[in-house]
Scaffold this motif. Structure first.
Motif, short mmCIF file in Angstrom:
data_model
loop_
_atom_site.label_atom_id
_atom_site.label_comp_id
_atom_site.label_asym_id
_atom_site.label_seq_id
_atom_site.Cartn_x
_atom_site.Cartn_y
_atom_site.Cartn_z
N GLU A 32 9.03 8.60 4.31
CA GLU A 32 7.79 7.92 3.95
C GLU A 32 7.00 7.56 5.20
N ILE A 33 7.69 7.08 6.22
CA ILE A 33 7.02 6.69 7.46
C ILE A 33 6.35 7.90 8.10
N SER A 34 7.03 9.03 8.10
CA SER A 34 6.47 10.20 8.79
C SER A 34 5.54 11.04 7.93
N GLU A 35 5.71 11.01 6.61
CA GLU A 35 4.94 11.90 5.75
C GLU A 35 4.08 11.20 4.69
N GLY A 36 4.23 9.89 4.59
CA GLY A 36 3.52 9.16 3.54
C GLY A 36 2.02 9.17 3.73
N ARG A 37 1.33 9.00 2.62
CA ARG A 37 -0.14 9.03 2.65
C ARG A 37 -0.77 7.65 2.42
N ASN A 38 0.02 6.74 1.89
CA ASN A 38 -0.50 5.41 1.59
C ASN A 38 -0.11 4.47 2.73
N GLY A 39 -1.12 3.94 3.40
CA GLY A 39 -0.87 3.08 4.55
C GLY A 39 -0.05 1.85 4.24
N ASP A 40 -0.28 1.24 3.08
CA ASP A 40 0.48 0.05 2.70
C ASP A 40 1.95 0.37 2.49
N VAL A 41 2.22 1.50 1.85
CA VAL A 41 3.61 1.90 1.60
C VAL A 41 4.29 2.28 2.91
N LYS A 42 3.57 2.97 3.79
CA LYS A 42 4.13 3.31 5.10
C LYS A 42 4.45 2.05 5.90
N ALA A 43 3.56 1.06 5.83
CA ALA A 43 3.80 -0.20 6.54
C ALA A 43 5.02 -0.91 5.97
N TRP A 44 5.14 -0.91 4.65
CA TRP A 44 6.32 -1.53 4.02
C TRP A 44 7.59 -0.80 4.44
#
Length: 68
Positions: A32-44
């Motif tokens: 998720e950190i490397s491929e995620g598209r949603n900034g909030d989810v990546k931050a979480w």
């Protein structure tokens, strides 16, 4: 599967399950950190990963005691 086990046999299986679950969770958070598209989810995921890694380290210590 755990209900049929007891004692050291239970401990071995339970620690194996915990170790595996944490490894899978770490992989998903890293993805998720490397491929995620949603900034909030990546931050979480970024904030949560160190906590899960710490738990995995603790579980590994317990796992090692039962899997010598």
């Amino acid at each position: 599967d755990l209900a049929a086990r007891s004692g050291a046999d239970f401990d071995k299986e339970y620690t194996s399950m915990l170790k595996s679950a944490h490894e899978k969770t770490i992989k998903k958070l890293q993805d998720e950190i490397s491929e995620g598209r949603n900034g909030d989810v990546k931050a979480w995921a970024s904030a949560t990963l160190p906590v899960i890694q710490h738990h995995a380290d603790m579980i590994s210590q317990v796992y090692d005691k039962f899997h010598k």
